[in-house]
Design a protein around this motif. Structure first.
Motif, PDB file in Angstrom:
ATOM      1  N   ARG A  83       0.598  -1.138  -0.003  1.00  0.00           N
ATOM      2  CA  ARG A  83       0.078   0.067  -0.344  1.00  0.00           C
ATOM      3  C   ARG A  83       0.906   1.206   0.006  1.00  0.00           C
ATOM      4  NH1 ARG A  83      -3.294  -2.994   4.305  1.00  0.00           N
ATOM      5  NH2 ARG A  83      -4.623  -4.229   2.968  1.00  0.00           N
ATOM      6  N   GLY A  94     -13.949   7.891  -5.992  1.00  0.00           N
ATOM      7  CA  GLY A  94     -13.539   7.746  -4.658  1.00  0.00           C
ATOM      8  C   GLY A  94     -13.069   8.922  -3.883  1.00  0.00           C
ATOM      9  N   GLN A 112      -1.582   8.208   3.733  1.00  0.00           N
ATOM     10  CA  GLN A 112      -0.340   7.717   3.107  1.00  0.00           C
ATOM     11  C   GLN A 112       0.937   7.977   3.601  1.00  0.00           C
ATOM     12  OE1 GLN A 112      -0.217   5.393   0.818  1.00  0.00           O
ATOM     13  NE2 GLN A 112      -1.720   5.523  -0.581  1.00  0.00           N
ATOM     14  N   ARG A 113       0.848   8.392   4.872  1.00  0.00           N
ATOM     15  CA  ARG A 113       2.125   8.711   5.681  1.00  0.00           C
ATOM     16  C   ARG A 113       2.972   9.804   5.043  1.00  0.00           C
ATOM     17  NH1 ARG A 113      -1.408   6.554   8.595  1.00  0.00           N
ATOM     18  NH2 ARG A 113      -1.455   4.312   8.952  1.00  0.00           N
TER      19      ARG A 113
ATOM     20  N   SER B   2       0.028   5.606  14.836  1.00  0.00           N
ATOM     21  CA  SER B   2      -0.896   5.948  13.484  1.00  0.00           C
ATOM     22  C   SER B   2      -2.267   5.783  13.694  1.00  0.00           C
ATOM     23  CB  SER B   2      -0.027   5.075  12.375  1.00  0.00           C
ATOM     24  OG  SER B   2      -0.393   3.703  12.737  1.00  0.00           O
ATOM     25  N   ASP B   6      -4.725   8.748  12.365  1.00  0.00           N
ATOM     26  CA  ASP B   6      -5.439   8.107  11.642  1.00  0.00           C
ATOM     27  C   ASP B   6      -6.920   8.785  11.962  1.00  0.00           C
ATOM     28  OD1 ASP B   6      -3.710   7.536   9.486  1.00  0.00           O
ATOM     29  OD2 ASP B   6      -3.914   5.338  10.077  1.00  0.00           O
ATOM     30  N   HIS B   9      -7.520  12.479  11.968  1.00  0.00           N
ATOM     31  CA  HIS B   9      -7.576  12.963  10.654  1.00  0.00           C
ATOM     32  C   HIS B   9      -8.972  12.761   9.845  1.00  0.00           C
ATOM     33  CE1 HIS B   9      -2.892  12.841  10.565  1.00  0.00           C
ATOM     34  NE2 HIS B   9      -3.273  14.201  11.114  1.00  0.00           N
ATOM     35  N   LEU B  10      -9.416  11.314  10.075  1.00  0.00           N
ATOM     36  CA  LEU B  10     -10.701  11.020   9.362  1.00  0.00           C
ATOM     37  C   LEU B  10     -11.834  11.849  10.297  1.00  0.00           C
ATOM     38  CD1 LEU B  10      -9.683   7.450   8.988  1.00  0.00           C
ATOM     39  CD2 LEU B  10     -10.271   8.947   7.067  1.00  0.00           C
ATOM     40  N   ARG B  13     -12.491  15.035   8.777  1.00  0.00           N
ATOM     41  CA  ARG B  13     -13.234  15.119   7.762  1.00  0.00           C
ATOM     42  C   ARG B  13     -14.830  14.812   7.869  1.00  0.00           C
ATOM     43  NH1 ARG B  13     -14.803   9.635   4.736  1.00  0.00           N
ATOM     44  NH2 ARG B  13     -16.213  10.704   2.873  1.00  0.00           N
ATOM     45  N   LEU B  16     -16.033  18.225   9.139  1.00  0.00           N
ATOM     46  CA  LEU B  16     -16.189  19.294   8.483  1.00  0.00           C
ATOM     47  C   LEU B  16     -17.592  19.036   7.429  1.00  0.00           C
ATOM     48  CD1 LEU B  16     -12.688  20.022   6.757  1.00  0.00           C
ATOM     49  CD2 LEU B  16     -14.299  21.665   7.586  1.00  0.00           C
ATOM     50  N   VAL B  89     -15.219   5.790  -2.051  1.00  0.00           N
ATOM     51  CA  VAL B  89     -14.111   6.243  -1.007  1.00  0.00           C
ATOM     52  C   VAL B  89     -13.421   5.179  -0.211  1.00  0.00           C
ATOM     53  CG1 VAL B  89     -14.184   8.009   0.836  1.00  0.00           C
ATOM     54  CG2 VAL B  89     -15.578   8.553  -1.021  1.00  0.00           C
ATOM     55  N   MET B  93      -9.548   4.499   0.527  1.00  0.00           N
ATOM     56  CA  MET B  93      -8.766   4.532   1.616  1.00  0.00           C
ATOM     57  C   MET B  93      -8.198   3.139   1.997  1.00  0.00           C
ATOM     58  SD  MET B  93     -11.200   6.947   3.897  1.00  0.00           S
ATOM     59  CE  MET B  93     -11.277   8.725   3.536  1.00  0.00           C
ATOM     60  N   LEU B  94      -8.804   1.823   1.614  1.00  0.00           N
ATOM     61  CA  LEU B  94      -8.250   0.739   2.106  1.00  0.00           C
ATOM     62  C   LEU B  94      -7.156   0.643   1.108  1.00  0.00           C
ATOM     63  CD1 LEU B  94     -11.757  -1.631   2.433  1.00  0.00           C
ATOM     64  CD2 LEU B  94      -9.890  -0.760   4.252  1.00  0.00           C
ATOM     65  N   THR B  96      -4.724   2.531   0.978  1.00  0.00           N
ATOM     66  CA  THR B  96      -3.577   3.068   1.721  1.00  0.00           C
ATOM     67  C   THR B  96      -3.363   2.485   3.002  1.00  0.00           C
ATOM     68  OG1 THR B  96      -5.106   4.523   3.244  1.00  0.00           O
ATOM     69  CG2 THR B  96      -4.696   5.425   1.074  1.00  0.00           C
ATOM     70  N   VAL B  98      -3.650   3.343   5.709  1.00  0.00           N
ATOM     71  CA  VAL B  98      -4.545   3.412   7.065  1.00  0.00           C
ATOM     72  C   VAL B  98      -5.014   2.443   7.867  1.00  0.00           C
ATOM     73  CG1 VAL B  98      -6.913   3.342   5.884  1.00  0.00           C
ATOM     74  CG2 VAL B  98      -6.535   5.050   7.486  1.00  0.00           C
ATOM     75  N   ARG B  99      -4.876   2.726   9.131  1.00  0.00           N
ATOM     76  CA  ARG B  99      -5.372   1.411  10.013  1.00  0.00           C
ATOM     77  C   ARG B  99      -6.955   1.246   9.980  1.00  0.00           C
ATOM     78  NH1 ARG B  99      -1.331   1.074  14.321  1.00  0.00           N
ATOM     79  NH2 ARG B  99      -3.000  -0.442  15.298  1.00  0.00           N
ATOM     80  N   ARG B 100      -7.366  -0.050   9.892  1.00  0.00           N
ATOM     81  CA  ARG B 100      -8.652  -0.110   9.374  1.00  0.00           C
ATOM     82  C   ARG B 100      -9.478   0.125  10.678  1.00  0.00           C
ATOM     83  NH1 ARG B 100      -5.640  -0.341   5.568  1.00  0.00           N
ATOM     84  NH2 ARG B 100      -6.533  -1.557   3.803  1.00  0.00           N
TER      85      ARG B 100
END
Lengths: 330, 256
Positions: A83, A94, A112-113, B2, B6, B9-10, B13, B16, B89, B93-94, B96, B98-100
């Motif tokens: 990833r 998306g 994406q760090r 992380s 994560d 940050h989410l 979103r 907002l 979306v 994200m999956l 990336t 990102v932690r599930r």
């Protein structure tokens, strides 16, 4: 293949298989390789298994069998490393329509760090690169189709991946926007030197864009190579003749050096030749010497459509779904 | 860390997106007025029945509305996830690192946060309509804890169901089927002392009732053990539903 220290392929897919829960077999053993820095295409009609292949490679779906490595990382056992290496731009875009262009990019960079102190500069640079600087602070919902697609691609590039997946990047775009996107993709490879795996059901797109491609049909790769080579291997050009006597003409034509095949098609004859400009006069002369009159002659350069027909036994029809609509996705 | 980054940050979103929906803000402000005003008027006389522990129904009702608002606000949380699934979306994200768990945690945090704000509005309105909270401001504010915990639990549950069904229709049916029974199988509107035995029996295993019990004990201010025991139960439910939702991601990956 066994040259000393060959550069590591950007991607190796080996015998990937996948059958969805509803029984639809999407992949029946897909294998191909992408070299560093090349634009590689997966060409096939809807339902051939292109999207499923990309979803497996992007770690979104698990295959039933086979393996895949991206920049040396195993897709199944080390998905986090994969990833970090890939950018994934899906068919369904998306992007968050109810966020601004810039917000989408910043969040993607965070996920994406990308180091926090580098995000602003990186996002500014990408916005300029895809020509969205002025629209950066508007909600994506107000963007045109082309703007949204450019944002999609910028999102996939935010962490400087070494391999970018583009699933049907031009589907639903008008011809002008599509041409612009082709330009952008070439620029991408020239300026950033990354590898691109794109799927498409447009023959001309695959021909124009891809350094190499694989033709996918019914979940299988039926041919792989450079577009020119693929066209050459099926026997050069195509000459369509209309003659006064098809029955007599066929054996005569087949005996001419440089002719690889001659088949009747309706009242005409389709002749496969290695090089149409040099062989065509011989075709006409030979038939005339034997008393067969040629009423018309058409030369068609080989297209990927011919390659497709040659390998699958049927004409390319982008909308003809082979094996049912991609099962199980919803 | 992380996971924390994560989630944060989410969460931003989601927040907002909510702030950009003026109609959502308007309804948030108006809905408690309807619930407290309408129910408060309709059932005003029930406190005359022997067995009610408060002197005015509005005082009894306010913690109940705080909890009911939390239940329904959170139960719809999965709708946003279904929308994200359909627009690609979630897939984006999956793909990336990102932690599930953060994808769920951010939604749960967002649901809890908005429920906290809404609860403050309901409490203020309750006060304005004449509720008297025996335990004072601090006790009234404590009702936010069970409300937000219940919201977190149902937001996670709703997200998990969203990932498994991926259809709005299914989620709507499930929320409609369970929402009101869960409310009425609790002491939200009726004193536990006056419930039929079988309802009271069911209500003891109903997380909505745990939240109401905790909230009501918090405004009464005379039994803090009840408050914290019920909050602990709710926290356990949050962990369980959070685990369920995170597992639902695995199921999604296998099937999609």
């Amino acid at each position: 293949m066994s040259t000393p220290t060959p550069p590591m392929p950007a991607l190796i897919a080996d015998q990937l298989t996948k059958t969805y829960r509803n029984g639809v077999q999407a992949l029946a053993g897909v294998s191909f390789q992408v070299a560093p820095g090349e634009i590689f295409g997966l060409l096939g009609p809807n339902g051939a298994g292109k999207s499923t292949t990309v979803r497996i490679l992007a770690t979104l779906t698990q295959p039933d069998g086979g393996s895949a490595r991206i920049a040396g990382h195993d897709v199944m056992t080390d998905p986090q490393a994969v990833r970090r290496t890939i950018g994934y731009v899906a068919q369904a875009s998306g992007v968050d329509r109810w966020a601004k262009g810039r917000e989408n990019l910043v969040l993607q960079a965070q996920l994406q760090r990308v180091p926090a102190e580098k995000i602003d500069a990186r996002v500014d640079e990408l916005l300029a690169w895809v020509n969205l600087t002025e629209a950066a602070n508007r909600l994506v919902n107000t963007y045109s189709g082309g703007m949204k697609r450019r944002l999609d691609i910028a999102m996939g590039l935010v962490h400087s991946p070494s391999l970018l997946f583009l699933d049907e990047p031009t589907t639903g775009l008008d011809p002008e926007t599509r041409a612009a996107l082709w330009r952008d993709l070439r620029r991408l490879r020239e300026e950033r030197g990354l590898s691109v795996l794109l799927t498409t059901h447009y023959l001309e797109e695959a021909d124009a864009m891809c350094d190499r491609l694989a033709i996918v049909d019914h979940g299988r790769v039926v041919a792989e190579g450079r577009p020119e080579d693929l066209k050459r291997t099926i026997g050069g050009d195509r000459v369509v003749l209309e003659t006064s006597d098809v029955e007599r003409a066929l054996p005569l034509l087949r005996g001419i050096p440089g002719v690889t095949a001659a088949e009747p098609e309706d009242r005409a004859i389709t002749v496969r030749v290695e090089h149409a400009p040099s062989v065509s006069p011989t075709l006409v002369a030979t038939l005339a010497q034997n008393g067969v009159a040629v009423t018309s002659l058409t030369v068609a350069r080989t297209t990927l459509d011919d390659v497709y027909l040659h390998h699958t036994g049927h004409r390319f029809d982008a909308e003809a779904v082979s094996g049912g609509k991609r099962g199980g996705r919803r | 860390m992380s996971f924390v980054a994560d989630s944060w940050h989410l969460f931003q979103r989601h927040l907002l997106a909510t702030l950009r929906l003026p109609i959502w803000i308007a309804i948030t402000l108006v809905q408690p007025i309807i619930w407290l005003g309408l129910f408060g008027q309709l059932f005003r006389r029930v406190v005359d029945i022997p067995g009610f522990e408060t002197t005015t129904y509005i005082e009894f009702l306010t913690p109940g509305v705080v909890v009911m608002n939390a239940l329904f606000g959170a139960a719809w949380s999965g709708m946003g996830l279904i929308n994200d699934l359909q627009e690609g979306v979630v897939d984006r994200m999956l793909a990336t690192p990102v932690r599930r768990g953060a994808l769920i945690a951010a939604r749960v945090l967002h649901a809890s946060f908005t429920i906290g704000i809404q609860s403050l509005i309901i409490l203020a309105l309750g006060l304005a309509l004449g509720a008297h909270f025996a335990s004072g401001i601090l006790g009234a504010l404590t009702t936010l804890i069970p409300a937000m915990l219940l919201g977190a639990a149902f937001a996670a549950l709703s997200s998990g169901i969203a990932l498994m069904t991926r259809r709005e229709e299914t989620l709507i049916a499930i929320v409609n089927f369970f929402g009101l029974p869960l409310s009425f199988l609790s002491a939200s509107f009726m004193s536990a002392a006056l419930m039929p035995d079988w309802v009271r029996a069911i209500s003891t295993v109903n997380p909505v009732n745990w939240a109401v019990t905790a909230a009501r004990a918090a405004v009464a201010g005379n039994d803090w053990t009840t408050v914290w025991v019920n909050c602990a139960l709710l926290a356990a439910v949050v962990i369980a539903t959070g685990f369920f939702a995170t597992q639902a991601f695995r199921a999604y990956r296998r099937s999609a």
